[in-house]
Design a protein around this motif. Structure first.
Motif, PDB file in Angstrom:
ATOM      1  N   ALA A  65       0.863  -1.342   0.119  1.00 47.51           N
ATOM      2  CA  ALA A  65      -0.057   0.111  -0.009  1.00 47.51           C
ATOM      3  C   ALA A  65       0.868   1.269  -0.109  1.00 47.51           C
ATOM      4  O   ALA A  65       0.325   2.548  -0.284  1.00 47.51           O
ATOM      5  CB  ALA A  65      -1.079  -0.081   1.203  1.00 47.51           C
ATOM      6  N   ASP A  97      -1.713  -6.158  -2.205  1.00 44.69           N
ATOM      7  CA  ASP A  97      -2.661  -5.843  -1.584  1.00 44.69           C
ATOM      8  C   ASP A  97      -3.829  -5.230  -2.477  1.00 44.69           C
ATOM      9  O   ASP A  97      -3.620  -4.179  -2.667  1.00 44.69           O
ATOM     10  CB  ASP A  97      -2.410  -4.939  -0.389  1.00 44.69           C
ATOM     11  N   TYR A  98      -4.854  -6.128  -2.861  1.00 42.73           N
ATOM     12  CA  TYR A  98      -5.884  -5.530  -3.614  1.00 42.73           C
ATOM     13  C   TYR A  98      -6.974  -5.317  -2.974  1.00 42.73           C
ATOM     14  O   TYR A  98      -8.162  -5.064  -3.555  1.00 42.73           O
ATOM     15  CB  TYR A  98      -6.294  -6.599  -4.842  1.00 42.73           C
ATOM     16  N   TRP A  99      -7.326  -5.299  -1.729  1.00 39.50           N
ATOM     17  CA  TRP A  99      -8.299  -5.198  -0.988  1.00 39.50           C
ATOM     18  C   TRP A  99      -8.906  -3.793  -0.938  1.00 39.50           C
ATOM     19  O   TRP A  99     -10.010  -3.407  -1.270  1.00 39.50           O
ATOM     20  CB  TRP A  99      -8.076  -5.578   0.628  1.00 39.50           C
ATOM     21  N   GLU A 100      -8.092  -2.697  -0.685  1.00 38.79           N
ATOM     22  CA  GLU A 100      -8.593  -1.199  -0.701  1.00 38.79           C
ATOM     23  C   GLU A 100      -7.740  -0.747  -2.177  1.00 38.79           C
ATOM     24  O   GLU A 100      -6.906  -1.339  -2.616  1.00 38.79           O
ATOM     25  CB  GLU A 100      -7.901  -0.614   0.380  1.00 38.79           C
ATOM     26  N   GLU A 101      -8.672   0.311  -2.317  1.00 34.85           N
ATOM     27  CA  GLU A 101      -8.099   0.768  -3.629  1.00 34.85           C
ATOM     28  C   GLU A 101      -6.698   1.726  -3.378  1.00 34.85           C
ATOM     29  O   GLU A 101      -6.644   2.683  -2.501  1.00 34.85           O
ATOM     30  CB  GLU A 101      -9.021   2.102  -3.889  1.00 34.85           C
ATOM     31  N   GLY A 102      -5.830   0.910  -3.675  1.00 38.42           N
ATOM     32  CA  GLY A 102      -4.399   1.433  -3.424  1.00 38.42           C
ATOM     33  C   GLY A 102      -3.535   1.478  -4.799  1.00 38.42           C
ATOM     34  O   GLY A 102      -4.043   1.948  -5.732  1.00 38.42           O
ATOM     35  N   LYS A 105      -1.884  -2.165  -9.375  1.00 39.49           N
ATOM     36  CA  LYS A 105      -1.425  -3.679  -9.421  1.00 39.49           C
ATOM     37  C   LYS A 105      -0.186  -3.838 -10.033  1.00 39.49           C
ATOM     38  O   LYS A 105       0.774  -4.463  -9.374  1.00 39.49           O
ATOM     39  CB  LYS A 105      -2.698  -4.543 -10.001  1.00 39.49           C
ATOM     40  N   ARG A 131      -3.134  -9.596   0.679  1.00 38.70           N
ATOM     41  CA  ARG A 131      -4.934  -9.527   0.870  1.00 38.70           C
ATOM     42  C   ARG A 131      -5.484  -9.381  -0.517  1.00 38.70           C
ATOM     43  O   ARG A 131      -5.101  -8.381  -1.180  1.00 38.70           O
ATOM     44  CB  ARG A 131      -5.055  -8.343   1.644  1.00 38.70           C
ATOM     45  N   ASP A 132      -6.437 -10.262  -0.460  1.00 37.16           N
ATOM     46  CA  ASP A 132      -7.537 -10.417  -1.720  1.00 37.16           C
ATOM     47  C   ASP A 132      -6.459 -10.443  -3.055  1.00 37.16           C
ATOM     48  O   ASP A 132      -6.798  -9.851  -4.139  1.00 37.16           O
ATOM     49  CB  ASP A 132      -8.131  -9.200  -1.753  1.00 37.16           C
TER      50      ASP A 132
END
Ligand code: NI
Length: 257
Positions: A65, A97-102, A105, A131-132
């Motif tokens: 992130a 970490d694909y969980w939150e908009e970060g 990719k 994560r995700d």
């Protein structure tokens, strides 16, 4: 004895009573912890903290992130910290970490791979945050021959099948407060499935405090609750969990006592 393989005691959540809290560890059975410096600012605060506490170890790496503005010069800085501190034991936490908009990719993948290369260069294990992003993380580790690097999948949140794939790769699985949560079916299944020989204890302090402290500030002292839960799941004693996970942690971070 307890070895907390993942904590953030440089976090501002500990500013008021850090010294007092850490001074209680020994009596509570907490022998060691690894403080994870995972953004540019915490690389410095982690080093500072670890210099003060002889029973601590440090890991340096940039969290997915936090990679948006990372540069090659920053990587050189991480490298120098890892080379110049004798209790620096790992590169991490790094990953996807694909969980939150970060961050984008592809950019996350680029810096993940770059930091895996750094670990290989320095012959250090890695602390993986994922994560995700189960498939992408596994594929990158496989492509990069991470079985030659070694490390831990921290705060493991995927399926038992995925845990077994990582065990086959020679990785350790980090188990923390989540396994005590009421709806922690998946984490319980993971602990059931993988051998105790591949489990390490972790808090991610100040986050992820186990039940009944869920939502409160976490500390390594709470790992007794995690160990008791693992013991219950596996039908063994908490003592066995302490002993084995302690040795696993030494092995993971290649620490000789
Ligand atoms: Ni962490």
């Amino acid at each position: 004895m307890i070895f907390d393989t993942h904590a953030h005691y440089d976090d501002a959540a500990f500013d008021d009573d850090r010294e007092e809290l850490l001074s209680q560890f020994k009596a509570a059975g907490v022998r060691h912890f690894v403080n994870i410096g995972n953004d540019l600012a915490s690389l410095d605060t982690t080093l500072e903290l670890c210099k003060k506490y002889p029973e601590s170890f440090a890991a340096f790496g940039i969290h997915p992130a936090e990679i948006a503005e990372l540069t090659e010069k920053d990587i050189e800085g991480i490298k120098s910290k890892l080379e110049n501190f004798d209790r620096a034991v790992a590169v991490g936490e790094i990953g996807l970490d694909y969980w939150e908009e970060g961050p984008d990719k592809e950019l996350q993948k680029k810096w993940f791979i770059r930091q895996l290369e750094l670990a290989r260069e320095l012959k250090l294990p890695v602390v993986i945050h994922s994560r995700d992003a189960a498939e992408d993380t596994y594929n990158i580790l496989e492509e990069q021959h991470a079985e030659e690097i070694g490390g831990v999948i921290h705060c493991f949140s995927y399926s038992p099948e995925m845990a077994q794939r990582y065990v086959k790769m020679g990785f350790y699985i980090g188990i923390g407060g989540v396994v005590t949560f009421k709806n922690a079916k998946k984490a319980v299944e993971v602990v059931k499935t993988i051998p105790l020989e591949r489990i390490v204890l972790e808090t991610d302090s100040p986050y992820l405090a186990p039940t009944p402290y869920r939502g409160k500030r976490n500390s390594s002292i709470n790992l007794t609750l995690v160990a008791e839960k693992i013991a219950e799941i596996k039908g063994i004693t908490a003592e066995e969990v302490y002993d084995r996970t302690y040795r696993n942690a030494l092995d993971l971070y290649r620490i000789k006592e």
